[in-house]
Design a protein around this motif. Structure first.
Motif, PDB file in Angstrom:
ATOM      1  N   GLY A   1       0.855  -1.176   0.000  1.00 26.03           N
ATOM      2  CA  GLY A   1       0.000   0.000   0.000  1.00 26.03           C
ATOM      3  C   GLY A   1       0.894   1.229   0.000  1.00 26.03           C
ATOM      4  O   GLY A   1       2.094   1.142   0.277  1.00 26.03           O
ATOM      5  N   VAL A   2       0.338   2.391  -0.310  1.00 25.06           N
ATOM      6  CA  VAL A   2       1.174   3.587  -0.405  1.00 25.06           C
ATOM      7  C   VAL A   2       0.420   4.789   0.137  1.00 25.06           C
ATOM      8  O   VAL A   2      -0.787   4.923  -0.057  1.00 25.06           O
ATOM      9  N   THR A   3       1.131   5.647   0.883  1.00 21.98           N
ATOM     10  CA  THR A   3       0.596   6.934   1.332  1.00 21.98           C
ATOM     11  C   THR A   3       1.562   8.025   0.894  1.00 21.98           C
ATOM     12  O   THR A   3       2.764   7.771   0.714  1.00 21.98           O
ATOM     13  N   LEU A   4       1.019   9.238   0.751  1.00 20.59           N
ATOM     14  CA  LEU A   4       1.802  10.336   0.181  1.00 20.59           C
ATOM     15  C   LEU A   4       1.806  11.564   1.076  1.00 20.59           C
ATOM     16  O   LEU A   4       0.818  11.848   1.757  1.00 20.59           O
ATOM     17  N   ASP A   5       2.903  12.292   1.041  1.00 16.76           N
ATOM     18  CA  ASP A   5       2.981  13.668   1.520  1.00 16.76           C
ATOM     19  C   ASP A   5       3.178  14.526   0.279  1.00 16.76           C
ATOM     20  O   ASP A   5       4.271  14.602  -0.276  1.00 16.76           O
ATOM     21  N   SER A   6       2.070  15.143  -0.176  1.00 16.48           N
ATOM     22  CA  SER A   6       2.105  15.860  -1.461  1.00 16.48           C
ATOM     23  C   SER A   6       3.105  17.009  -1.473  1.00 16.48           C
ATOM     24  O   SER A   6       3.577  17.419  -2.538  1.00 16.48           O
ATOM     25  N   SER A   7       3.410  17.547  -0.281  1.00 19.78           N
ATOM     26  CA  SER A   7       4.356  18.663  -0.246  1.00 19.78           C
ATOM     27  C   SER A   7       5.774  18.217  -0.593  1.00 19.78           C
ATOM     28  O   SER A   7       6.629  19.040  -0.921  1.00 19.78           O
ATOM     29  N   LYS A   8       6.037  16.907  -0.532  1.00 23.74           N
ATOM     30  CA  LYS A   8       7.391  16.403  -0.795  1.00 23.74           C
ATOM     31  C   LYS A   8       7.454  15.462  -2.001  1.00 23.74           C
ATOM     32  O   LYS A   8       8.533  15.233  -2.547  1.00 23.74           O
ATOM     33  N   ALA A   9       6.306  14.909  -2.396  1.00 21.49           N
ATOM     34  CA  ALA A   9       6.297  13.887  -3.440  1.00 21.49           C
ATOM     35  C   ALA A   9       6.518  14.493  -4.818  1.00 21.49           C
ATOM     36  O   ALA A   9       6.335  15.695  -5.041  1.00 21.49           O
ATOM     37  N   ASN A  10       6.911  13.640  -5.752  1.00 23.88           N
ATOM     38  CA  ASN A  10       7.045  13.992  -7.158  1.00 23.88           C
ATOM     39  C   ASN A  10       6.574  12.809  -7.993  1.00 23.88           C
ATOM     40  O   ASN A  10       6.409  11.693  -7.490  1.00 23.88           O
ATOM     41  N   ARG A  11       6.346  13.075  -9.255  1.00 20.47           N
ATOM     42  CA  ARG A  11       5.903  12.007 -10.141  1.00 20.47           C
ATOM     43  C   ARG A  11       6.957  10.920 -10.221  1.00 20.47           C
ATOM     44  O   ARG A  11       8.154  11.169 -10.171  1.00 20.47           O
ATOM     45  N   GLY A  12       6.470   9.671 -10.355  1.00 17.10           N
ATOM     46  CA  GLY A  12       7.409   8.565 -10.504  1.00 17.10           C
ATOM     47  C   GLY A  12       6.704   7.223 -10.549  1.00 17.10           C
ATOM     48  O   GLY A  12       5.565   7.090 -10.092  1.00 17.10           O
ATOM     49  N   ASN A  13       7.404   6.217 -11.134  1.00 15.68           N
ATOM     50  CA  ASN A  13       6.929   4.835 -11.176  1.00 15.68           C
ATOM     51  C   ASN A  13       7.948   3.958 -10.455  1.00 15.68           C
ATOM     52  O   ASN A  13       9.164   4.087 -10.669  1.00 15.68           O
ATOM     53  N   TYR A  14       7.459   3.058  -9.593  1.00 14.79           N
ATOM     54  CA  TYR A  14       8.364   2.261  -8.768  1.00 14.79           C
ATOM     55  C   TYR A  14       7.934   0.795  -8.802  1.00 14.79           C
ATOM     56  O   TYR A  14       6.796   0.452  -8.445  1.00 14.79           O
ATOM     57  N   SER A  15       8.882  -0.044  -9.263  1.00 14.32           N
ATOM     58  CA  SER A  15       8.662  -1.492  -9.241  1.00 14.32           C
ATOM     59  C   SER A  15       9.155  -2.000  -7.896  1.00 14.32           C
ATOM     60  O   SER A  15      10.335  -1.848  -7.557  1.00 14.32           O
TER      61      SER A  15
END
Length: 470
Positions: free
Chosen positions: A85-99
């Motif tokens: 599962g994944v949670t985000l902090d939008s103030s720090k996140a950036n676009r990306g794909n992760y395997s």
């Protein structure tokens, strides 16, 4: 105050009702004027309160948009939620794909003692247990008051040593189980014993609980493990199944071994929602301003704050900000709010928001959008400037507070005038009673004298005689 209970008793001319009518006639004009003035002042205070509330409601979304990360919003998805599962902090996140390939889950270590016949009566020995977890040592004293299986479990739980203890009924006996509160190899449990009787490492007395690498008198039923996963081919190890500080703003929550693809994409809809909140609160403020200061066709009168300079100043300030061009955007395709789908209806003064245009502009030029709304290297954005405008009115020494303070002073002045009126009317009433009482007494005396004269005249008149004619 003079008593008026017997007023008019002598002459019958003057009465309490007459005094009351004269007092009311004296009081009514001033009281009516003060009531009208007080009601008007209270209405203005209430109106300014509504404006303040609406402006405070607008300030909150403006503050959100004034932050440098206000135009950043992302959404994340996992192709296999059962693994990651994944949670985000939008103030720090950036676009990306992760395997993500989860090879091992983190686990907390568990130790179990040898089996005992009971949990509450058999003595386990006395001395000191020293628990070491994650480099922190805790000494636990075991004496005759707590040297049963249950007593030792309770003592461990009370010690807050990073270990939880309980008793397991196996069906044939009882075992003390210790479990590390935190997972991972860094939180393995070490138990050393200072036994009051015999050796510290034998299997009798308190030493039966020793487990320190050299002596293993307890059984390791669950080994401590770290979470191991590959993220885009890079091996990552953590003591917890909550994997933080690997990718900025992204937390991976692993729950089983396996693979998943995690995608982090920009979420223009979330940013548009922030702007929609601003537009809604701005329009709500316009409704309040119209309500308290606009012309009412039904009553053919202006609102209680019609023509008020403070309200005009607020309107002018906000309208000016709506058409400002922040520094750095003079030659940009995005220069003002109208360029990103936020336009003013000239008939109502309200804002109209085209979210489709806004989302398109955000995806095309996120940096210019940030400069338009928020603080940047070039200067202050529109939202920042509007927050400053709002604070000029909302502050403790701001324009709205000054107006309200002035109106409250007017209310105090009205009350002072009411007090003066009460004193003046009381004095006037006493004067009337005194004058009427004196007049009543004089009339009574005149009436008494008249009665006396009539009596004397009647006495002097010849009495009627009955002579007979011859």
């Amino acid at each position: 105050m003079a008593s008026i209970s017997s007023l008019g008793a002598g002459s019958g001319i003057f009465s309490n009702d007459l005094v009351n009518q004269l007092v009311e006639a004296e009081r009514a004009p001033t009281e009516t004027r003060l009531n009208r003035r007080e009601a008007e002042t209270q209405s203005k205070i209430s109106a300014f309160g509504k404006i303040r509330s609406a402006l405070e409601g607008l300030k909150s979304p403006m503050e959100a948009l004034s932050k440098s990360d206000s135009m950043k919003a992302y959404t994340a998805s996992s192709s296999n939620e059962g693994v990651v599962g994944v949670t985000l902090d939008s103030s720090k996140a950036n676009r990306g794909n992760y395997s993500v390939d989860v090879q091992q889950l983190a686990r907390a270590q568990s130790l179990a003692s040898t089996e005992q016949a009971d949990r509450d009566t058999t003595a386990m020995g006395t001395g000191t247990l020293t628990l070491n977890v994650g480099g922190n040592s805790t000494d636990i004293t075991i004496d005759s008051s707590n040297n049963t299986l249950q007593g030792i479990a309770d003592a461990i739980n009370d010690a807050n040593a990073g270990v939880s203890a309980g008793i397991v009924d196996t069906g044939s006996g009882y075992r003390l189980v210790m479990s590390s509160d935190e997972s991972g190899t860094a939180n393995e449990i070490s138990v050393t014993v200072a036994d009051d009787v015999g050796s510290n490492t034998d299997s009798d007395g308190l030493s039966r609980f020793a487990f320190d690498g050299a002596t293993s008198n307890m059984e390791e039923t669950v080994a401590a493990k770290d979470a191991i996963l590959d993220i885009n081919g890079i091996t990552v190890t953590r003591s917890s199944n909550t994997i933080e500080n690997v990718v900025d703003g992204v937390t991976f929550n692993v729950s089983s071994t396996g693979t998943s693809t995690v995608k982090v994409d920009q979420d223009p809809g979330a940013v548009a929602d922030k702007v929609q909140a601003f537009v809604d609160k701005f329009n709500a403020l316009q409704d309040q301003i119209k309500n308290v200061s606009g012309y009412k066709s039904v009553s053919e009168q202006g609102g209680v704050l019609s023509g008020d300079a403070t309200i005009r100043g607020l309107q002018n300030d906000l309208r000016q900000q709506l058409t400002n061009i922040p520094s750095g955007l003079e030659n940009s395709p995005i220069r003002m709010l109208a360029d990103v789908g936020i336009k003013t209806d000239p008939g109502t003064g309200k804002l109209q928001f085209d979210q489709a245009v806004f989302k398109e502009k955000l995806q095309e030029n996120p940096e210019a959008m940030t400069t338009l709304f928020a603080d940047s290297d070039q200067g202050e954005g529109i939202a920042t400037q509007m927050v400053a405008s709002a604070e000029r009115f909302l502050g403790s020494d701001g324009l709205l507070s000054n107006r309200t303070d002035g109106l409250n002073a007017t209310l105090q002045d009205i009350q002072d005038q009411r007090d003066d009126l009460a004193d003046r009317i009381a004095s006037y009433e006493e004067r009337l009673i005194s004058q009427f009482t004196a007049a009543d007494r004089l009339i009574s005396q005149i009436q008494s004298s008249g009665n006396y004269v009539q009596q004397q005249l009647a006495a002097m008149a010849p009495s009627g005689g009955g002579g007979s004619g011859g």
